[in-house]
Design an enzyme around this catalytic site. Structure first.
Site, short mmCIF file in Angstrom:
data_model
loop_
_atom_site.label_atom_id
_atom_site.label_comp_id
_atom_site.label_asym_id
_atom_site.label_seq_id
_atom_site.Cartn_x
_atom_site.Cartn_y
_atom_site.Cartn_z
N LYS A 71 0.83 -1.21 0.00
CA LYS A 71 0.00 0.00 0.00
C LYS A 71 0.87 1.26 0.00
O LYS A 71 0.51 2.28 -0.60
CB LYS A 71 -0.92 0.00 1.23
CG LYS A 71 -1.80 1.24 1.37
CD LYS A 71 -2.72 1.45 0.17
CE LYS A 71 -3.88 2.38 0.43
NZ LYS A 71 -3.56 3.65 1.04
N GLU A 77 0.60 6.83 -6.67
CA GLU A 77 -0.51 7.79 -6.69
C GLU A 77 0.01 9.23 -6.70
O GLU A 77 -0.52 10.09 -7.41
CB GLU A 77 -1.40 7.54 -5.47
CG GLU A 77 -2.64 8.37 -5.35
CD GLU A 77 -3.36 8.03 -4.06
OE1 GLU A 77 -3.28 8.83 -3.10
OE2 GLU A 77 -4.00 6.96 -4.00
#
Length: 301
Positions: free
Chosen positions: A173, A180
Site C-alpha cells: 500500500k 498515486e
C-alpha cells in the site's frame, strides 16, 4: 460473520456499512457517540469501550482496526491485546508503516493471535465501488476470512489478495500511494499547461472527458479530475497547499535503501513539500544570487 470495527471515521463507517449490506454483523467502537449511533441506525451494534466490544464478539474473535497510524494504533493495541486470546485475529486496515506492522505482528504472535495488515484503497468511493485490499499475514488466516474480504472488495475474485507475509500488505500500500503521488502530479501539471495556453482557450472539462474514453492516460484519477474541474474549474477558494500522509516519504526512503531510482515519485513528494513553503527562503536567496552575479532585477514584495 461477526466482527468488531475499531474506528468509525468516514472510511471505517463506510466499510462497516458495506459489511452490513453483505450480511455480516458489525460491532463498532468509536469515541464519538454520533458515529456509534449512525452504525446502530444502519443495523449494527456499538460498544463504548474495548472491554465491551470484546465481550460482544464470539470466540475466536475478529477485530478490524481503522484508526490513525502511529501512536494511536500502538495505544489501541496496548489496551486491546490483554483482552484477547489465542485464535483471535486482528486486522490493521490503516496506513501503518510496515516496520511498525512487523513489530506488532510479532507481539500478537506471542499470544497466539493472528495479525493481518490490510492496505486499503478506495477512499470515500469504496462503499459503492468496493475497496482494493492488499493483505499481509498468514495464508490460513486470510483464507478463513475470505468472506469478509470478498464483501469489501469490488468482486469476489477482483481487487483483493494476500500479497505476502506480515508487513507485505502495508508495504504494498505504501508503494501504491507513492505511485498515486506521481500520477496526480502528472495530471496537475498537464492541466496547468493547458490552462496557461490562453491562445487556445481550452475547456479543461472537455479535454478531461475526451481523455477518459479510449486514451492511454484514462484512469479513475482522471475521472475524479474531471469531476473536480466541473465543480470548480478555476480552483477558487482552494489554497495551493498539498498535504501528505507520510506514505510517499516512506516510499522514497525505501527506494533509497533498496538502491532503486524513483525520480517521479520523489519529485512528486518534493513538489508537495514545496507547496507548503509560502515564504520560500530558498527562492528569496536564489533571486538575491541572480542579482549578485548578473545584476538581474529583484522583484520587490
Amino acid at each position: 460473520m461477526k466482527l468488531g470495527m475499531i474506528g468509525l471515521g468516514r472510511m471505517g463507517a463506510n466499510m462497516a456499512q458495506r459489511l452490513l449490506r453483505g450480511g455480516h454483523h458489525v460491532v463498532g467502537l468509536d469515541p464519538k457517540p454520533e458515529a456509534r449511533s449512525a452504525l446502530e441506525q444502519q443495523g449494527g451494534e456499538s460498544a463504548e469501550s474495548l472491554q465491551a466490544l470484546v465481550a460482544k464478539l464470539p470466540t475466536p474473535r475478529l477485530l478490524w482496526l481503522m484508526v490513525p497510524a502511529g501512536d494511536v494504533t500502538d495505544a489501541t493495541l496496548t489496551n486491546l491485546l490483554p483482552l484477547l486470546g489465542a485464535g483471535d485475529t486482528l486486522i490493521d486496515g490503516g496506513n501503518s508503516n510496515y516496520h511498525d506492522t512487523l513489530r506488532r505482528a510479532e507481539m500478537a504472535a506471542e499470544q497466539g493471535i493472528d495479525y493481518l495488515d490490510c492496505g486499503t484503497s478506495g477512499g470515500i468511493w469504496g462503499l459503492a465501488e468496493g475497496y482494493s485490499l492488499m493483505i499481509g499475514g498468514g495464508e490460513a488466516a486470510v483464507e478463513r476470512l475470505r468472506p469478509v474480504f470478498e464483501t469489501l472488495a469490488p468482486g469476489k475474485e477482483r481487487g483483493w489478495g494476500r500479497v505476502g507475509p506480515a508487513g507485505a500488505g502495508h508495504f504494498c500500500k505504501m508503494v501504491h500511494n507513492g505511485i498515486e503521488y506521481g500520477l496526480m502530479q502528472a495530471y496537475a501539471e498537464g492541466f496547468s499547461i493547458l490552462r496557461h495556453k490562453e491562445a487556445f482557450d481550452f475547456d479543461l472539462v472537455q479535454v478531461a472527458d475526451i481523455w477518459r474514453e479510449g486514451s492511454v492516460v484514462r484512469s479513475w484519477l482522471l475521472d475524479l479530475c474531471s469531476d473536480a474541474l466541473q465543480k470548480n474549474p478555476q480552483m477558487i477558494g482552494i489554497a495551493p497547499y498539498v498535504a501528505d500522509s507520510g506514505e510517499g516519504r516512506w516510499t522514497v526512503a525505501e527506494a533509497i535503501e533498496l538502491n532503486v531510482p524513483a525520480p517521479v515519485i520523489t519529485l512528486a513528494l518534493l513538489q508537495r513539500l514545496r507547496s507548503r513553503d509560502a515564504e520560500s527562503y530558498a527562492d528569496r536567496l536564489l533571486a538575491a544570487l541572480r542579482n549578485e552575479f548578473g545584476g538581474h532585477a529583484i522583484k520587490k514584495e
